[in-house]
Design a protein around this motif. Structure first.
Motif, PDB file in Angstrom:
ATOM      1  N   THR A 127       0.871  -1.175   0.000  1.00 15.16           N
ATOM      2  CA  THR A 127       0.000   0.000   0.000  1.00 15.16           C
ATOM      3  C   THR A 127       0.912   1.231   0.000  1.00 15.16           C
ATOM      4  OG1 THR A 127      -0.025   0.185   2.405  1.00 15.16           O
ATOM      5  CG2 THR A 127      -1.734  -1.231   1.406  1.00 15.16           C
ATOM      6  N   ASP A 128       0.350   2.383  -0.266  1.00 17.30           N
ATOM      7  CA  ASP A 128       1.146   3.618  -0.234  1.00 17.30           C
ATOM      8  C   ASP A 128       1.768   3.817   1.146  1.00 17.30           C
ATOM      9  OD1 ASP A 128       0.648   4.157  -2.871  1.00 17.30           O
ATOM     10  OD2 ASP A 128      -0.971   5.594  -2.461  1.00 17.30           O
ATOM     11  N   ASP A 129       0.997   3.514   2.191  1.00 16.56           N
ATOM     12  CA  ASP A 129       1.520   3.662   3.564  1.00 16.56           C
ATOM     13  C   ASP A 129       2.658   2.679   3.827  1.00 16.56           C
ATOM     14  OD1 ASP A 129      -0.251   5.693   4.118  1.00 16.56           O
ATOM     15  OD2 ASP A 129      -1.729   4.383   5.091  1.00 16.56           O
ATOM     16  N   HIS A 130       2.495   1.440   3.365  1.00 18.25           N
ATOM     17  CA  HIS A 130       3.539   0.424   3.559  1.00 18.25           C
ATOM     18  C   HIS A 130       4.801   0.816   2.799  1.00 18.25           C
ATOM     19  CE1 HIS A 130       4.789  -4.086   3.306  1.00 18.25           C
ATOM     20  NE2 HIS A 130       5.523  -3.426   4.151  1.00 18.25           N
ATOM     21  N   ARG A 131       4.641   1.291   1.575  1.00 17.97           N
ATOM     22  CA  ARG A 131       5.778   1.725   0.763  1.00 17.97           C
ATOM     23  C   ARG A 131       6.490   2.895   1.446  1.00 17.97           C
ATOM     24  NH1 ARG A 131       3.135   2.657  -3.591  1.00 17.97           N
ATOM     25  NH2 ARG A 131       3.188   0.531  -4.368  1.00 17.97           N
ATOM     26  N   ALA A 132       5.723   3.829   1.994  1.00 18.99           N
ATOM     27  CA  ALA A 132       6.293   4.997   2.674  1.00 18.99           C
ATOM     28  C   ALA A 132       6.979   4.612   3.982  1.00 18.99           C
ATOM     29  CB  ALA A 132       5.209   6.034   2.931  1.00 18.99           C
ATOM     30  N   ALA A 133       6.598   3.457   4.536  1.00 15.07           N
ATOM     31  CA  ALA A 133       7.165   3.025   5.820  1.00 15.07           C
ATOM     32  C   ALA A 133       8.455   2.213   5.668  1.00 15.07           C
ATOM     33  CB  ALA A 133       6.124   2.206   6.586  1.00 15.07           C
ATOM     34  N   VAL A 134       8.875   1.914   4.434  1.00 16.87           N
ATOM     35  CA  VAL A 134      10.123   1.163   4.233  1.00 16.87           C
ATOM     36  C   VAL A 134      11.275   1.996   4.779  1.00 16.87           C
ATOM     37  CG1 VAL A 134      11.719   0.219   2.510  1.00 16.87           C
ATOM     38  CG2 VAL A 134       9.256  -0.079   2.217  1.00 16.87           C
ATOM     39  N   THR A 135      12.039   1.401   5.699  1.00 12.60           N
ATOM     40  CA  THR A 135      13.159   2.118   6.304  1.00 12.60           C
ATOM     41  C   THR A 135      14.373   2.084   5.382  1.00 12.60           C
ATOM     42  OG1 THR A 135      14.104   0.193   7.401  1.00 12.60           O
ATOM     43  CG2 THR A 135      12.380   1.415   8.613  1.00 12.60           C
ATOM     44  N   CYS A 136      15.315   2.936   5.685  1.00 15.54           N
ATOM     45  CA  CYS A 136      16.547   2.975   4.902  1.00 15.54           C
ATOM     46  C   CYS A 136      17.277   1.633   5.000  1.00 15.54           C
ATOM     47  CB  CYS A 136      17.436   4.116   5.393  1.00 15.54           C
ATOM     48  SG  CYS A 136      18.839   4.434   4.319  1.00 15.54           S
ATOM     49  N   ASP A 137      17.332   1.061   6.188  1.00 13.63           N
ATOM     50  CA  ASP A 137      17.994  -0.240   6.348  1.00 13.63           C
ATOM     51  C   ASP A 137      17.289  -1.318   5.535  1.00 13.63           C
ATOM     52  OD1 ASP A 137      19.996   0.745   7.971  1.00 13.63           O
ATOM     53  OD2 ASP A 137      18.956   0.233   9.834  1.00 13.63           O
ATOM     54  N   GLN A 138      15.964  -1.296   5.514  1.00  9.86           N
ATOM     55  CA  GLN A 138      15.222  -2.272   4.714  1.00  9.86           C
ATOM     56  C   GLN A 138      15.502  -2.065   3.226  1.00  9.86           C
ATOM     57  OE1 GLN A 138      11.349  -1.200   6.244  1.00  9.86           O
ATOM     58  NE2 GLN A 138      11.191  -3.121   7.426  1.00  9.86           N
ATOM     59  N   PHE A 139      15.510  -0.809   2.790  1.00  9.91           N
ATOM     60  CA  PHE A 139      15.806  -0.513   1.395  1.00  9.91           C
ATOM     61  C   PHE A 139      17.206  -1.017   1.030  1.00  9.91           C
ATOM     62  CE2 PHE A 139      17.898   2.245  -1.711  1.00  9.91           C
ATOM     63  CZ  PHE A 139      17.089   2.024  -2.808  1.00  9.91           C
ATOM     64  N   LYS A 140      18.198  -0.726   1.869  1.00  8.65           N
ATOM     65  CA  LYS A 140      19.573  -1.154   1.582  1.00  8.65           C
ATOM     66  C   LYS A 140      19.666  -2.674   1.517  1.00  8.65           C
ATOM     67  CE  LYS A 140      21.668   1.236   4.800  1.00  8.65           C
ATOM     68  NZ  LYS A 140      22.646   1.945   5.641  1.00  8.65           N
ATOM     69  N   GLU A 141      18.960  -3.358   2.394  1.00 13.66           N
ATOM     70  CA  GLU A 141      18.994  -4.823   2.367  1.00 13.66           C
ATOM     71  C   GLU A 141      18.331  -5.354   1.101  1.00 13.66           C
ATOM     72  OE1 GLU A 141      20.082  -8.488   2.995  1.00 13.66           O
ATOM     73  OE2 GLU A 141      20.799  -6.776   4.154  1.00 13.66           O
ATOM     74  N   PHE A 183      18.125  -3.762  -1.739  1.00  9.61           N
ATOM     75  CA  PHE A 183      19.039  -3.389  -2.821  1.00  9.61           C
ATOM     76  C   PHE A 183      20.222  -4.359  -2.878  1.00  9.61           C
ATOM     77  CE2 PHE A 183      22.679  -1.111  -4.532  1.00  9.61           C
ATOM     78  CZ  PHE A 183      22.161  -0.566  -5.689  1.00  9.61           C
ATOM     79  N   ARG A 184      20.812  -4.637  -1.707  1.00 15.71           N
ATOM     80  CA  ARG A 184      21.955  -5.565  -1.673  1.00 15.71           C
ATOM     81  C   ARG A 184      21.556  -6.957  -2.155  1.00 15.71           C
ATOM     82  NH1 ARG A 184      23.002  -3.281   3.597  1.00 15.71           N
ATOM     83  NH2 ARG A 184      24.711  -1.798   3.423  1.00 15.71           N
ATOM     84  N   THR A 185      20.401  -7.418  -1.721  1.00 19.57           N
ATOM     85  CA  THR A 185      19.939  -8.740  -2.133  1.00 19.57           C
ATOM     86  C   THR A 185      19.832  -8.829  -3.651  1.00 19.57           C
ATOM     87  OG1 THR A 185      18.748  -9.044  -0.063  1.00 19.57           O
ATOM     88  CG2 THR A 185      18.059 -10.414  -1.925  1.00 19.57           C
ATOM     89  N   ARG A 186      19.345  -7.760  -4.274  1.00 22.12           N
ATOM     90  CA  ARG A 186      19.147  -7.763  -5.724  1.00 22.12           C
ATOM     91  C   ARG A 186      20.439  -7.499  -6.509  1.00 22.12           C
ATOM     92  NH1 ARG A 186      19.153  -8.540 -10.266  1.00 22.12           N
ATOM     93  NH2 ARG A 186      17.794  -7.731 -11.883  1.00 22.12           N
ATOM     94  N   TYR A 187      21.208  -6.499  -6.073  1.00 20.12           N
ATOM     95  CA  TYR A 187      22.346  -6.044  -6.883  1.00 20.12           C
ATOM     96  C   TYR A 187      23.719  -6.457  -6.354  1.00 20.12           C
ATOM     97  CZ  TYR A 187      18.841  -3.443  -9.331  1.00 20.12           C
ATOM     98  OH  TYR A 187      17.739  -3.118 -10.074  1.00 20.12           O
ATOM     99  N   ILE A 188      23.755  -6.943  -5.135  1.00 22.77           N
ATOM    100  CA  ILE A 188      25.019  -7.414  -4.564  1.00 22.77           C
ATOM    101  C   ILE A 188      24.733  -8.757  -3.887  1.00 22.77           C
ATOM    102  CG2 ILE A 188      27.040  -6.741  -3.205  1.00 22.77           C
ATOM    103  CD1 ILE A 188      25.690  -3.898  -3.046  1.00 22.77           C
TER     104      ILE A 188
END
Length: 178
Positions: free
Chosen positions: A60-74, A76-81
């Motif tokens: 949901t828009d709220d769930h997407r907005a609630a993604v933390t920086c640490d979650q985003f980095k993880e 990203f790392r899972t996909r690209y590293i």
């Protein structure tokens, strides 16, 4: 700050650099924690932008907005590293040896691969490992130098490399006797 954009390049080193650049921008701009993901999402392009939309398509828009920086980095790392690539780069680091490469090339590879070997965080561990990487005609010289940092050791290696090149050049300049 104009951080570099990211376009799904399948190179874990470039992906790590991108992530590091983004974090540097956050630090420099004093980006509020709750805005970091929103800011980071302006930098991916084309396929990497598609990846994020695919990853969050069921949010949901709220769930997407609630993604933390640490979650985003993880994510990203899972996909690209991916872990398999991190392990391969760590293996390359552990078994890196200078054969025909210049000191400049070995320095670059050594520095890039160090990111993937957390046990080599300390300066002393890096110095010890860098010595094991050096060519046999460079290692004995630099091992006797008093170097407190890897950078000093790499500089001593380059000086030795230059000295060897000069000696070879001088040998070629001496006319042969008949």
């Amino acid at each position: 700050m104009k951080p570099m954009t990211f376009d799904e390049i399948q190179d874990p080193i470039i992906a790590m650099r991108w992530l590091s650049n983004v974090e540097g921008c956050f630090f420099t701009c004093s980006c509020p924690t709750d805005q970091k993901v929103r800011c980071a999402l302006n930098m991916p392009r084309s396929r990497s932008k598609d990846w994020w939309r695919l990853m969050t398509r069921l949010y949901t828009d709220d769930h997407r907005a609630a993604v933390t920086c640490d979650q985003f980095k993880e994510m990203f790392r899972t996909r690209y590293i991916p872990q398999v690539e991190r392990q391969w780069l760590a293996y390359e680091f552990l078994y890196l040896r200078q054969v025909m490469e210049s000191v400049a090339k070995i320095r670059r590879v050594f520095t890039e691969r160090t990111m993937f070997c957390p046990k080599f965080v300390s300066e002393q561990a890096q110095i010890k490992h860098y010595l094991s990487v050096c060519k046999t005609d460079i290692r004995p010289f630099v091992a006797t130098q008093r170097c407190d940092t890897v950078l000093e050791l790499q500089e001593a290696s380059r000086w030795r490399e230059i000295e060897i090149e000069l000696q070879l050049w001088e040998q070629r300049q001496v006319p042969t006797q008949l």
